[in-house]
Design an enzyme around this catalytic site. Structure first.
Site, short mmCIF file in Angstrom:
data_model
loop_
_atom_site.label_atom_id
_atom_site.label_comp_id
_atom_site.label_asym_id
_atom_site.label_seq_id
_atom_site.Cartn_x
_atom_site.Cartn_y
_atom_site.Cartn_z
N ILE A 1 36.33 32.16 49.77
CA ILE A 1 37.17 31.39 50.22
C ILE A 1 38.36 31.95 51.05
O ILE A 1 38.72 31.71 52.04
CB ILE A 1 37.66 30.35 49.23
CG1 ILE A 1 36.67 29.61 48.78
CG2 ILE A 1 38.76 29.71 49.79
CD1 ILE A 1 37.14 28.79 47.46
N ASP B 1 44.64 42.15 48.72
CA ASP B 1 43.79 41.86 47.62
C ASP B 1 43.81 43.05 46.73
O ASP B 1 44.56 43.82 46.74
CB ASP B 1 42.33 41.67 48.22
CG ASP B 1 41.41 40.74 47.36
OD1 ASP B 1 41.05 41.04 46.22
OD2 ASP B 1 40.82 39.87 48.01
N ASP C 1 47.85 45.05 42.83
CA ASP C 1 47.54 44.54 41.36
C ASP C 1 48.51 43.20 41.48
O ASP C 1 49.70 43.31 41.12
CB ASP C 1 47.58 45.57 40.38
CG ASP C 1 47.47 44.95 38.78
OD1 ASP C 1 47.07 43.64 39.04
OD2 ASP C 1 47.60 45.54 38.06
N SER D 1 43.27 23.58 43.05
CA SER D 1 41.69 23.07 42.68
C SER D 1 41.93 21.70 42.19
O SER D 1 42.80 21.10 41.58
CB SER D 1 41.36 23.99 41.48
OG SER D 1 39.97 23.07 41.15
N TYR E 1 42.89 28.25 33.73
CA TYR E 1 42.73 28.32 35.34
C TYR E 1 43.50 26.79 35.51
O TYR E 1 44.37 26.94 36.57
CB TYR E 1 41.29 28.15 35.48
CG TYR E 1 41.00 27.84 36.91
CD1 TYR E 1 41.09 29.01 37.93
CD2 TYR E 1 40.73 26.66 37.52
CE1 TYR E 1 40.92 28.60 39.18
CE2 TYR E 1 40.39 26.53 38.83
CZ TYR E 1 40.42 27.54 39.77
OH TYR E 1 40.04 27.33 41.00
N LYS F 1 46.99 26.16 38.05
CA LYS F 1 46.75 25.65 39.35
C LYS F 1 47.80 24.47 39.19
O LYS F 1 48.33 23.86 40.32
CB LYS F 1 45.39 25.09 39.74
CG LYS F 1 44.39 26.39 39.69
CD LYS F 1 44.81 27.29 40.97
CE LYS F 1 44.03 28.19 41.46
NZ LYS F 1 44.34 29.14 42.61
N LEU G 1 34.33 21.63 44.05
CA LEU G 1 33.34 22.93 43.85
C LEU G 1 32.75 23.12 45.17
O LEU G 1 32.14 22.43 45.98
CB LEU G 1 32.24 22.15 42.94
CG LEU G 1 31.25 23.06 42.56
CD1 LEU G 1 31.76 24.38 41.85
CD2 LEU G 1 29.98 22.51 41.76
#
Length: 224
Positions: A17, A36, A41, A116, A130, A134, A162
């Site tokens: 994504i 990234d 980190d 999400s 998670y 979010k 998803l």
């Protein structure tokens, strides 16, 4: 866009994504910087601050990186929880803190948090860390929108459903994709470009009236 070339910083830009978002922003005329795991980190606040300080400019910040440790309440692991929040929440806040002054000085800024649609209907108990992280970003989006709006900075969130990525395929059976697809108003499996197109739009001048909102590109699975 204005004639001035803008710089976008994308965390998690090597994932499916994140890389699609980076490509979409390049296609719309942005210079793109990837943050990234090879560059920073995101679980280490000092390293995040170091990486931000090394960049001369950021007009569009997209926080797409995410840690995905899984456990239920019965399996509560505070170290894992703190790592998830460090990557998913604190890194995004630190980057916003670093880049917002420059955005304010130029009178333009976009901050986009990739969240999400599981925030609205968690599909499994072990997604606790998670989903919680979010959901925190959704609250941060709404709060920062009011703080930063007077400086011309819009803050939004994008909550995909998803999405067909290698990581999702590795973690879920094919039947899960089919089941979600049949529950969507638009019965098609989501792909990274669906998310990227939404983020790219939010980075444009055409999205100038959007802030504090969470856009949900999930095929109509959870109308908001």
């Amino acid at each position: 866009m204005s004639d001035e070339r803008r710089t976008a910083v994308v965390t998690g830009g090597q994932g499916a994504i994140g890389s699609a978002i980076a490509d979409a922003l390049r296609a719309s005329g942005h210079d793109v910087v990837i943050l990234d795991r090879d560059q920073v980190d995101l679980a280490d606040a000092h390293d995040v601050e170091r990486a931000a300080g090394a960049l001369e400019r950021c007009d569009v910040l997209v926080h797409a990186a995410a840690a995905f440790d899984r456990f239920t309440l019965a399996q509560l692991d505070l170290d894992a929880l703190r790592r998830v929040f460090a990557v998913n929440v604190e890194a995004g806040l630190l980057l916003a803190h670093a880049f917002a002054p420059g955005m304010a000085e130029r009178g333009f800024g976009r901050i986009v948090f990739v969240v999400s649609d599981t925030v609205y209907a968690p599909p499994a108990p072990d997604l606790l860390p998670y989903v919680a992280s979010k959901a925190a970003l959704v609250g941060i989006t709404r709060t920062l929108a009011h703080e930063l709006g007077p400086d011309g900075i819009a803050v939004t969130a994008v909550a995909p459903g998803l999405t067909d990525t290698p990581a999702a395929r590795a973690g879920m059976p094919a039947a899960a994709f089919e089941g979600v697809r049949h529950r969507q108003a638009l019965p098609r499996t989501l792909v990274p470009d669906d998310v990227a197109a939404t983020v790219a739009f939010l980075a444009t001048d055409g999205a100038a009236a959007l802030t504090g909102q969470t856009l949900v590109p999930d095929g109509g699975l959870m109308p908001r």
